[in-house]
Motif scaffolding. Structure first.
Motif, PDB file in Angstrom:
ATOM      1  N   GLY A 132       0.242  -1.367  -0.062  1.00  0.00           N
ATOM      2  CA  GLY A 132      -0.061  -0.378  -0.099  1.00  0.00           C
ATOM      3  C   GLY A 132       1.108   1.074  -0.110  1.00  0.00           C
ATOM      4  O   GLY A 132       0.758   1.972  -0.605  1.00  0.00           O
ATOM      5  N   THR A 133       2.062   1.421   0.725  1.00  0.00           N
ATOM      6  CA  THR A 133       3.290   2.363   0.788  1.00  0.00           C
ATOM      7  C   THR A 133       3.381   2.641  -0.897  1.00  0.00           C
ATOM      8  O   THR A 133       3.496   4.029  -0.704  1.00  0.00           O
ATOM      9  N   PHE A 134       3.434   1.635  -1.721  1.00  0.00           N
ATOM     10  CA  PHE A 134       4.088   1.455  -3.299  1.00  0.00           C
ATOM     11  C   PHE A 134       2.980   2.449  -3.717  1.00  0.00           C
ATOM     12  O   PHE A 134       3.264   3.027  -4.333  1.00  0.00           O
ATOM     13  N   LEU A 135       1.928   2.117  -3.103  1.00  0.00           N
ATOM     14  CA  LEU A 135       0.692   1.773  -4.590  1.00  0.00           C
ATOM     15  C   LEU A 135       0.253   3.647  -4.212  1.00  0.00           C
ATOM     16  O   LEU A 135       0.110   4.605  -5.431  1.00  0.00           O
ATOM     17  N   ALA A 136       0.946   4.648  -2.429  1.00  0.00           N
ATOM     18  CA  ALA A 136       0.331   5.318  -2.507  1.00  0.00           C
ATOM     19  C   ALA A 136       1.002   6.591  -2.738  1.00  0.00           C
ATOM     20  O   ALA A 136       0.829   7.414  -3.337  1.00  0.00           O
ATOM     21  N   LEU A 137       2.611   5.981  -3.305  1.00  0.00           N
ATOM     22  CA  LEU A 137       3.381   6.510  -3.383  1.00  0.00           C
ATOM     23  C   LEU A 137       3.590   6.932  -5.443  1.00  0.00           C
ATOM     24  O   LEU A 137       3.915   7.831  -5.190  1.00  0.00           O
ATOM     25  N   SER A 138       2.485   6.206  -6.134  1.00  0.00           N
ATOM     26  CA  SER A 138       2.839   6.210  -7.456  1.00  0.00           C
ATOM     27  C   SER A 138       1.138   7.147  -7.365  1.00  0.00           C
ATOM     28  O   SER A 138       1.575   7.538  -8.057  1.00  0.00           O
ATOM     29  N   TYR A 139       0.505   7.357  -6.361  1.00  0.00           N
ATOM     30  CA  TYR A 139      -0.700   7.992  -6.635  1.00  0.00           C
ATOM     31  C   TYR A 139      -0.261   9.726  -6.683  1.00  0.00           C
ATOM     32  O   TYR A 139      -0.021  10.391  -6.961  1.00  0.00           O
ATOM     33  N   ALA A 140       0.756   9.571  -5.163  1.00  0.00           N
ATOM     34  CA  ALA A 140       1.413  10.905  -4.970  1.00  0.00           C
ATOM     35  C   ALA A 140       2.161  11.055  -6.199  1.00  0.00           C
ATOM     36  O   ALA A 140       1.916  12.529  -6.499  1.00  0.00           O
ATOM     37  N   GLY A 141       3.274  11.151  -6.675  1.00  0.00           N
ATOM     38  CA  GLY A 141       3.701  10.930  -8.100  1.00  0.00           C
ATOM     39  C   GLY A 141       3.088  11.704  -8.841  1.00  0.00           C
ATOM     40  O   GLY A 141       3.961  12.533  -9.979  1.00  0.00           O
ATOM     41  N   TYR A 142       2.349  10.936  -9.624  1.00  0.00           N
ATOM     42  CA  TYR A 142       0.983  10.821 -10.394  1.00  0.00           C
ATOM     43  C   TYR A 142       0.633  12.291  -9.796  1.00  0.00           C
ATOM     44  O   TYR A 142       0.471  13.106 -11.008  1.00  0.00           O
ATOM     45  N   GLY A 143      -0.035  12.656  -8.742  1.00  0.00           N
ATOM     46  CA  GLY A 143      -0.564  14.228  -8.882  1.00  0.00           C
ATOM     47  C   GLY A 143       0.558  15.058  -8.714  1.00  0.00           C
ATOM     48  O   GLY A 143       0.012  16.437  -9.777  1.00  0.00           O
ATOM     49  N   ALA A 144       1.759  14.545  -8.045  1.00  0.00           N
ATOM     50  CA  ALA A 144       2.685  15.763  -8.170  1.00  0.00           C
ATOM     51  C   ALA A 144       3.226  16.325  -9.973  1.00  0.00           C
ATOM     52  O   ALA A 144       3.610  17.864 -10.316  1.00  0.00           O
ATOM     53  N   LEU A 145       3.505  15.148 -10.986  1.00  0.00           N
ATOM     54  CA  LEU A 145       3.239  15.587 -11.963  1.00  0.00           C
ATOM     55  C   LEU A 145       2.177  16.812 -12.687  1.00  0.00           C
ATOM     56  O   LEU A 145       2.444  17.981 -13.418  1.00  0.00           O
ATOM     57  N   PHE A 146       1.137  17.361 -11.542  1.00  0.00           N
ATOM     58  CA  PHE A 146      -0.002  18.574 -12.200  1.00  0.00           C
ATOM     59  C   PHE A 146       0.203  19.633 -11.150  1.00  0.00           C
ATOM     60  O   PHE A 146      -0.563  19.952 -11.821  1.00  0.00           O
ATOM     61  N   VAL A 147       0.385  18.762 -10.040  1.00  0.00           N
ATOM     62  CA  VAL A 147       1.055  19.808  -9.512  1.00  0.00           C
ATOM     63  C   VAL A 147       1.823  21.283 -10.319  1.00  0.00           C
ATOM     64  O   VAL A 147       2.826  21.517  -9.501  1.00  0.00           O
ATOM     65  N   GLN A 148       1.338  22.166 -10.975  1.00  0.00           N
ATOM     66  CA  GLN A 148       2.749  23.048 -11.783  1.00  0.00           C
ATOM     67  C   GLN A 148       1.658  24.492 -12.163  1.00  0.00           C
ATOM     68  O   GLN A 148       0.533  24.256 -12.873  1.00  0.00           O
ATOM     69  N   ASP A 149       1.961  25.427 -12.088  1.00  0.00           N
ATOM     70  CA  ASP A 149       1.708  26.365 -12.900  1.00  0.00           C
ATOM     71  C   ASP A 149       1.407  26.810 -14.053  1.00  0.00           C
ATOM     72  O   ASP A 149       0.022  27.108 -14.882  1.00  0.00           O
ATOM     73  N   ALA A 156       2.402   5.987 -14.343  1.00  0.00           N
ATOM     74  CA  ALA A 156       1.352   4.294 -14.913  1.00  0.00           C
ATOM     75  C   ALA A 156       1.210   3.297 -14.746  1.00  0.00           C
ATOM     76  O   ALA A 156       0.680   1.882 -13.802  1.00  0.00           O
ATOM     77  N   LEU A 157       2.840   3.009 -15.910  1.00  0.00           N
ATOM     78  CA  LEU A 157       2.899   1.756 -15.474  1.00  0.00           C
ATOM     79  C   LEU A 157       3.405   1.476 -14.657  1.00  0.00           C
ATOM     80  O   LEU A 157       3.088  -0.093 -13.839  1.00  0.00           O
ATOM     81  N   LEU A 158       4.189   1.795 -12.780  1.00  0.00           N
ATOM     82  CA  LEU A 158       4.326   1.181 -11.807  1.00  0.00           C
ATOM     83  C   LEU A 158       3.641   1.831 -11.356  1.00  0.00           C
ATOM     84  O   LEU A 158       3.244   0.501 -10.824  1.00  0.00           O
ATOM     85  N   GLY A 159       2.708   1.921 -10.992  1.00  0.00           N
ATOM     86  CA  GLY A 159       1.192   1.564 -11.070  1.00  0.00           C
ATOM     87  C   GLY A 159       0.594   0.370 -10.676  1.00  0.00           C
ATOM     88  O   GLY A 159      -0.378  -0.263 -10.298  1.00  0.00           O
ATOM     89  N   MET A 160      -0.084  -0.079 -12.042  1.00  0.00           N
ATOM     90  CA  MET A 160      -0.130  -0.918 -12.550  1.00  0.00           C
ATOM     91  C   MET A 160       0.480  -2.230 -11.987  1.00  0.00           C
ATOM     92  O   MET A 160       0.231  -3.247 -11.600  1.00  0.00           O
ATOM     93  N   VAL A 161       1.628  -2.262 -12.005  1.00  0.00           N
ATOM     94  CA  VAL A 161       2.701  -3.658 -11.311  1.00  0.00           C
ATOM     95  C   VAL A 161       2.710  -3.244 -10.408  1.00  0.00           C
ATOM     96  O   VAL A 161       2.281  -4.923  -9.738  1.00  0.00           O
ATOM     97  N   PHE A 162       2.253  -2.585  -9.254  1.00  0.00           N
ATOM     98  CA  PHE A 162       1.642  -2.163  -7.531  1.00  0.00           C
ATOM     99  C   PHE A 162       0.087  -2.673  -7.490  1.00  0.00           C
ATOM    100  O   PHE A 162       0.212  -3.895  -6.702  1.00  0.00           O
TER     101      PHE A 162
END
Length: 233
Positions: free
Chosen positions: A37-54, A74-80
């Motif tokens: 679950g930690t790796f899944l949460a990091l995947s979602y956090a990483g995806y969200g970080a891509l869109f926190v830009q001006d 997304a590929l990493l998220g699919m694997v986890f």
């Protein structure tokens, strides 16, 4: 010590060991779930970080790099998600094996001591032992009140926590797969322009209503039957 007491103590000890094995498997499941679950949460956090830009809107509409980055996450998220799902399925299979052994032990014990009674030893009723015949639906129905599946009810539900855990993995894998496909499609400038017009045009309200309707249908007719317990009625 009487024969009945000796037999009862033996049943107690075996009962305890069998259920310890089953409980250990369930505890291990939740420990493994926390790890993955930690790796899944990091995947979602990483995806969200891509869109926190001006200038994320401009990058999404004009550039390919952010789509490649999102596709990689997304590929990493699919694997986890894949690993999460199969971990939960494997653990459920193993503790169902332990439960089947407990039920089989109860049946064999009663057949040995009731159908072929030993002189001087009365038949021992194992029905008070929770778990010996718990897998039989008629036993559960007699001892427990009915449950429901209504989301707005505060009554006990007839769903399976293990099945819910598995469905979480399936849902996460499906979501990552759709996101990966969407970003691959958006690598084309023409597709990015079309997606922008669809999401920002006059029909976006209809799209939102369609997504809500589809979500309700999937929850009611796909996910709910999957998380229903095979024991609780």
């Amino acid at each position: 010590m009487s024969c009945e007491t000796q037999s009862k103590l033996s049943a107690d000890q075996i009962y305890e060991r069998l259920w310890q094995a089953r409980d250990t498997e369930i505890n291990s499941l939740w420990q493994r779930s926390v790890l993955l679950g930690t790796f899944l949460a990091l995947s979602y956090a990483g995806y969200g970080a891509l869109f926190v830009q001006d200038d994320v809107a401009r990058k999404l509409a004009e550039g390919c790099l952010i789509h490649w980055q999102a596709f990689g996450v997304a590929l990493l998220g699919m694997v986890f998600s894949f690993l999460w799902t199969h971990m939960a399925k494997a653990s459920k299979a193993w503790y169902e094996v332990h439960e089947a052994i407990i039920g089989e032990f109860g049946d064999r014990w009663q057949k040995k001591h009731c159908l072929s009674t030993v002189a001087g030893c009365p038949c021992i009723d194992l029905s008070p032992f929770v778990g010996f015949n718990h897998y039989k639906e008629e036993t559960i129905e007699k001892r427990c009140p009915p449950r429901d599946l209504f989301i707005f009810s505060s009554d006990a539900g007839r769903t399976s926590p293990a099945r819910i855990n598995i469905v979480i993995g399936i849902f996460s894998f499906s979501l990552w797969f759709l996101l990966a496909v969407a970003h691959v499609v958006c690598l084309s400038p023409a597709n990015r322009e079309l997606a922008t017009r669809l999401l920002c045009g006059r029909g976006n309200v209809l799209i939102g209503i369609g997504i809500l309707t589809l979500t309700f249908v999937v929850l009611r007719f796909v996910i709910l039957p999957q998380i229903r317990s095979s024991i609780l009625k």
